[in-house]
Write a protein that holds these residues in place. Structure first.
Motif, PDB file in Angstrom:
ATOM      1  N   UNK A  12       0.823  -1.192   0.000  1.00  0.00           N
ATOM      2  CA  UNK A  12       0.000   0.000   0.000  1.00  0.00           C
ATOM      3  C   UNK A  12       0.869   1.259   0.000  1.00  0.00           C
ATOM      4  N   UNK A  13       2.011   1.203   0.690  1.00  0.00           N
ATOM      5  CA  UNK A  13       2.878   2.376   0.747  1.00  0.00           C
ATOM      6  C   UNK A  13       3.396   2.752  -0.630  1.00  0.00           C
ATOM      7  N   UNK A  14       3.729   1.753  -1.437  1.00  0.00           N
ATOM      8  CA  UNK A  14       4.227   2.034  -2.783  1.00  0.00           C
ATOM      9  C   UNK A  14       3.150   2.721  -3.620  1.00  0.00           C
ATOM     10  N   UNK A  15       1.917   2.252  -3.512  1.00  0.00           N
ATOM     11  CA  UNK A  15       0.823   2.870  -4.263  1.00  0.00           C
ATOM     12  C   UNK A  15       0.598   4.303  -3.788  1.00  0.00           C
TER      13      UNK A  15
ATOM     14  N   UNK B 275       3.346   6.500  -5.187  1.00  0.00           N
ATOM     15  CA  UNK B 275       3.192   6.709  -6.619  1.00  0.00           C
ATOM     16  C   UNK B 275       2.066   7.684  -6.939  1.00  0.00           C
ATOM     17  N   UNK B 276       0.897   7.460  -6.364  1.00  0.00           N
ATOM     18  CA  UNK B 276      -0.256   8.281  -6.705  1.00  0.00           C
ATOM     19  C   UNK B 276      -0.245   9.652  -6.036  1.00  0.00           C
ATOM     20  N   UNK B 277       0.045   9.689  -4.750  1.00  0.00           N
ATOM     21  CA  UNK B 277      -0.083  10.942  -3.999  1.00  0.00           C
ATOM     22  C   UNK B 277       1.175  11.797  -4.112  1.00  0.00           C
ATOM     23  N   UNK B 278       2.307  11.219  -3.813  1.00  0.00           N
ATOM     24  CA  UNK B 278       3.526  12.015  -3.757  1.00  0.00           C
ATOM     25  C   UNK B 278       4.085  12.295  -5.159  1.00  0.00           C
TER      26      UNK B 278
ATOM     27  N   UNK C 266      -8.777  11.582  -2.537  1.00  0.00           N
ATOM     28  CA  UNK C 266      -9.091  10.753  -3.696  1.00  0.00           C
ATOM     29  C   UNK C 266      -8.439   9.383  -3.579  1.00  0.00           C
ATOM     30  N   UNK C 267      -7.196   9.360  -3.129  1.00  0.00           N
ATOM     31  CA  UNK C 267      -6.484   8.087  -3.010  1.00  0.00           C
ATOM     32  C   UNK C 267      -7.200   7.139  -2.052  1.00  0.00           C
ATOM     33  N   UNK C 268      -7.593   7.633  -0.894  1.00  0.00           N
ATOM     34  CA  UNK C 268      -8.166   6.757   0.116  1.00  0.00           C
ATOM     35  C   UNK C 268      -9.623   6.400  -0.144  1.00  0.00           C
TER      36      UNK C 268
ATOM     37  N   UNK D 161     -10.941   4.439 -10.759  1.00  0.00           N
ATOM     38  CA  UNK D 161     -11.062   5.899 -10.787  1.00  0.00           C
ATOM     39  C   UNK D 161      -9.688   6.540 -10.716  1.00  0.00           C
ATOM     40  N   UNK D 162      -8.827   6.013  -9.859  1.00  0.00           N
ATOM     41  CA  UNK D 162      -7.461   6.540  -9.767  1.00  0.00           C
ATOM     42  C   UNK D 162      -6.725   6.381 -11.087  1.00  0.00           C
ATOM     43  N   UNK D 163      -6.898   5.240 -11.731  1.00  0.00           N
ATOM     44  CA  UNK D 163      -6.249   5.014 -13.020  1.00  0.00           C
ATOM     45  C   UNK D 163      -6.730   6.024 -14.062  1.00  0.00           C
TER      46      UNK D 163
END
Length: 52
Positions: free
Chosen positions: A1-4, A7-10, A18-20, A26-28
């Motif tokens: 989960x940390x990797x995702x 990637x998405x947030x940072x 949105x991430x959580x 939707x994120x894709x």
């Protein structure tokens, strides 16, 4: 989960909310749209520099 999260947030600037709270698809879609916009913007800026 940390990797995702990284990637998405940072790395890609997706908001934490949105991430959580969004589904993965939707994120894709958001990320695809963001990358398409950035590619268009880079192309438009390149065209302006060539003309100017």
């Amino acid at each position: 989960m940390e990797d995702m999260y990284t990637y998405y947030v940072i790395m890609n600037g997706i908001s934490e909310e949105l991430f959580w709270y969004s589904e993965y698809n939707t994120l894709l879609t958001i990320l695809e749209d963001k990358h398409a916009y950035e590619a268009w913007k880079a192309y438009a800026e390149e065209q302006m520099l060539e003309k100017g």
